[in-house]
Design a protein around this motif. Structure first.
Motif, short mmCIF file in Angstrom:
data_model
loop_
_atom_site.label_atom_id
_atom_site.label_comp_id
_atom_site.label_asym_id
_atom_site.label_seq_id
_atom_site.Cartn_x
_atom_site.Cartn_y
_atom_site.Cartn_z
N GLN A 179 -9.71 -34.16 -13.04
CA GLN A 179 -10.83 -34.51 -12.17
C GLN A 179 -12.07 -34.92 -12.94
OE1 GLN A 179 -9.91 -31.43 -12.85
NE2 GLN A 179 -11.65 -30.03 -12.90
N ARG A 285 -10.29 -25.98 -10.89
CA ARG A 285 -10.54 -26.97 -9.85
C ARG A 285 -11.74 -26.48 -9.04
NH1 ARG A 285 -7.26 -29.04 -12.56
NH2 ARG A 285 -5.48 -30.34 -11.97
N LEU A 288 -13.74 -28.05 -2.93
CA LEU A 288 -13.59 -29.41 -2.42
C LEU A 288 -14.88 -29.92 -1.80
CD1 LEU A 288 -10.06 -29.16 -0.78
CD2 LEU A 288 -10.66 -30.07 -3.03
N ARG A 374 -6.42 -34.25 -3.55
CA ARG A 374 -7.78 -33.74 -3.36
C ARG A 374 -8.18 -32.78 -4.48
NH1 ARG A 374 -11.60 -34.05 -2.14
NH2 ARG A 374 -12.32 -32.72 -0.42
N HIS A 375 -7.28 -31.90 -4.87
CA HIS A 375 -7.63 -30.93 -5.92
C HIS A 375 -7.66 -31.59 -7.30
CE1 HIS A 375 -7.92 -27.24 -3.55
NE2 HIS A 375 -7.01 -27.80 -2.76
N ASP A 376 -6.93 -32.70 -7.47
CA ASP A 376 -7.01 -33.46 -8.72
C ASP A 376 -8.19 -34.43 -8.74
OD1 ASP A 376 -4.84 -32.33 -9.99
OD2 ASP A 376 -3.42 -33.91 -9.40
N ARG A 377 -8.87 -34.59 -7.61
CA ARG A 377 -9.91 -35.62 -7.46
C ARG A 377 -9.33 -36.99 -7.80
NH1 ARG A 377 -11.36 -30.53 -6.43
NH2 ARG A 377 -13.52 -30.38 -5.73
N SER A 382 -5.70 -40.05 -2.93
CA SER A 382 -6.10 -39.42 -1.67
C SER A 382 -6.32 -40.49 -0.59
CB SER A 382 -7.35 -38.56 -1.86
OG SER A 382 -8.47 -39.34 -2.27
N ASP A 403 -8.03 -29.52 3.98
CA ASP A 403 -8.92 -28.99 2.95
C ASP A 403 -9.35 -27.55 3.25
OD1 ASP A 403 -8.77 -31.46 1.80
OD2 ASP A 403 -10.84 -32.06 2.24
N LYS A 421 -0.73 -26.71 -3.61
CA LYS A 421 -2.06 -26.50 -4.19
C LYS A 421 -1.97 -25.88 -5.57
CE LYS A 421 -6.43 -24.06 -3.43
NZ LYS A 421 -7.20 -23.18 -2.50
N LYS A 422 -1.15 -24.83 -5.70
CA LYS A 422 -1.07 -24.11 -6.97
C LYS A 422 -0.30 -24.91 -8.02
CE LYS A 422 -1.62 -19.28 -5.64
NZ LYS A 422 -1.07 -17.93 -5.85
N ALA A 425 -2.21 -27.92 -9.30
CA ALA A 425 -3.32 -27.63 -10.20
C ALA A 425 -2.85 -27.21 -11.58
CB ALA A 425 -4.20 -26.54 -9.60
#
Length: 472
Positions: A179, A285, A288, A374-377, A382, A403, A421-422, A425
């Protein structure tokens, strides 16, 4: 920064943690911070308990699998992936080396094979993928690297050339904090490498990050005979293994310079190590952004210039013929891949298989793609996930609800979203308990297919954002 290992786990005696597997736990595997302790944990992966339950093998299964009938990973693929290709490393040099397949070699590759294996080692160390670290150690020994040269990858880069130090720094950031990647990171690499060499690096490390997530996501045990020096003769080394060194073991001697040196690559090293030499397993991370902030980020990236070359549509179709008849063929990520006709074609087919194959619904895949992006930007990714969800009739409000806390979603989806999500990341912040819950709620097949798809997304996000692709 999120600290995800409990004090109780961190202070457990080392010997009680190694060589055996505890029951399924809510805690991630801790991170060894010194080289001797890393070797002990590499050895312990041989004994870990796989996460995915498997049905009994039938005679038909054994006939199909042949010599791999007793391989956990081969059986996971056979039973649950329905022909979906799981992420695998692509060969990255035109030279034929012992023990390497020529299947995916590309005529435009120019980086040294051993150098790219070093990058793979750094990626795996950042991700704490102890399975993959072990394999890269064996490859590096087979390519002629010494024990001390491998040990130096863990942060003692003082003797490395400026261009190698730049690549190593990029590998660490690319893996741990995608990110934060920006124009300056590519500009620094361009001091030493051509555009195609940078893209070659990126594609290689995308695959590395994907493989880390697959191996750790399903918890593949290490081969019993794997162990650095013990396999040098079969890996192309010109030197015979030292008969004094242990066969089939990672527990080899470490020189005095590196015995107590704490890793400068592992993210948790700066937090310090405990009495057992272990660090906290962490991921980084931030919270958001708001919906309005996301819309602004997309607006800023609609016309941004790509950081790396994109081929024209005609050139893309020549380099990747299958893109001509694909709905995705004109997208910017395909134009980026087309710089490498062999590797690009293979990656294109892999992404298409991930998008269209298997049993997960298009909506669930797009939801997972959104969560991981989203979590990686990963703004390009996205936006692409949003476009897919809109085409499926999902409202923007429902998309942005992904989110949140997911309370409005069924238990099956919530369990798979948690894995997304986990695992997206960082491979090792995903726990045994996370996977067990997903299996209980969604079944082994859908859990494995979700893990495979998350692996593909982690690769796609890094590729598209490092290259700074404008929105299609």
């Amino acid at each position: 920064m999120k600290k995800l290992a409990s004090l109780a786990l961190l202070v457990c005696p080392v010997l009680s943690c190694l060589g055996q597997d505890s029951p399924k736990t809510e805690m991630p595997r801790p991170t060894p911070l010194t080289r001797p302790l890393l070797k002990q944990w590499l050895e312990s992966v041989k004994e870990r308990t796989p996460r995915i339950p498997l049905p009994e093998l039938t005679d038909e299964d054994r006939q199909i699998l042949g010599e791999q009938a007793d391989s956990y990973e081969a059986r996971v693929r056979h039973h649950y992936l329905n022909g979906i290709e799981t992420p695998r490393p692509l060969s990255t040099n035109t030279a034929t080396l012992p023990g390497r397949s020529t299947r995916d070699q590309d005529p435009k590759n120019s980086l040294d094979y051993a150098f790219k294996v070093e990058l793979f080692w750094i990626v795996s160390r950042v991700n704490n993928c102890q399975y993959c670290i072990g394999h890269q150690e064996s490859k590096l020994l087979g390519a002629g690297r010494s024990e001390d040269q491998i040990a130096s990858l863990d942060g003692d880069w003082s003797d490395q050339s400026p261009e190698r130090r730049a690549a190593f720094r990029f590998a660490r950031k690319f893996t741990y904090e995608p990110q934060l990647l920006g124009d300056q990171d590519i500009r620094e690499l361009k001091q030493y490498y051509s555009d195609l060499q940078i893209l070659e690096m990126i594609l290689s490390m995308c695959g590395n990050n994907s493989i880390n997530r697959w191996k750790e996501g399903i918890a593949v045990p290490q081969r019993k005979d794997e162990g650095g020096y013990s396999r040098m003769a079969t890996l192309g080394s010109t030197e015979a293994p030292d008969p004094k060194l242990p066969r089939g073991s990672y527990l080899t001697p470490t020189s005095s310079h590196y015995v107590n040196l704490v890793s400068a690559v592992v993210p948790s090293a700066k937090l310090g190590l405990n009495a057992a030499g272990l660090g906290e397993t962490i991921e980084n991370r931030p919270a958001l952004e708001t919906r309005s902030a996301v819309l602004e980020q997309w607006n800023q990236r609609r016309s941004r210039p790509a950081r790396l070359p994109l081929l024209s549509l005609e050139e893309t179709q020549q380099a990747i013929p299958k893109s001509k008849d694909s709905a995705f063929g004109g997208e910017n990520w395909v134009r980026l891949l087309a710089n490498f006709p062999t590797v690009g074609s293979s990656r294109f087919e892999g992404f298409i298989a991930a998008e269209t194959g298997g049993n997960l619904s298009p909506k669930l895949k797009a939801q997972i793609a959104w969560i991981v992006a989203r979590h990686d930007r990963a703004w390009y990714a996205s936006w692409r996930a949003m476009s897919q969800l809109r085409s499926l009739g999902v409202s923007d409000e429902e998309v942005f609800s992904l989110d949140g806390d997911w309370e409005s979603f069924p238990e099956r989806e919530k369990a798979l979203f948690r894995v997304a999500k986990k695992l997206g990341a960082s491979p090792v912040v995903l726990t045994d308990e996370d996977v067990a819950t997903a299996v209980s709620q969604a079944g082994a097949r859908d859990t494995v297919q979700a893990i495979s798809y998350i692996c593909s997304r982690a690769s796609f996000n890094r590729m598209t954002e490092a290259a700074g692709l404008p929105l299609d």
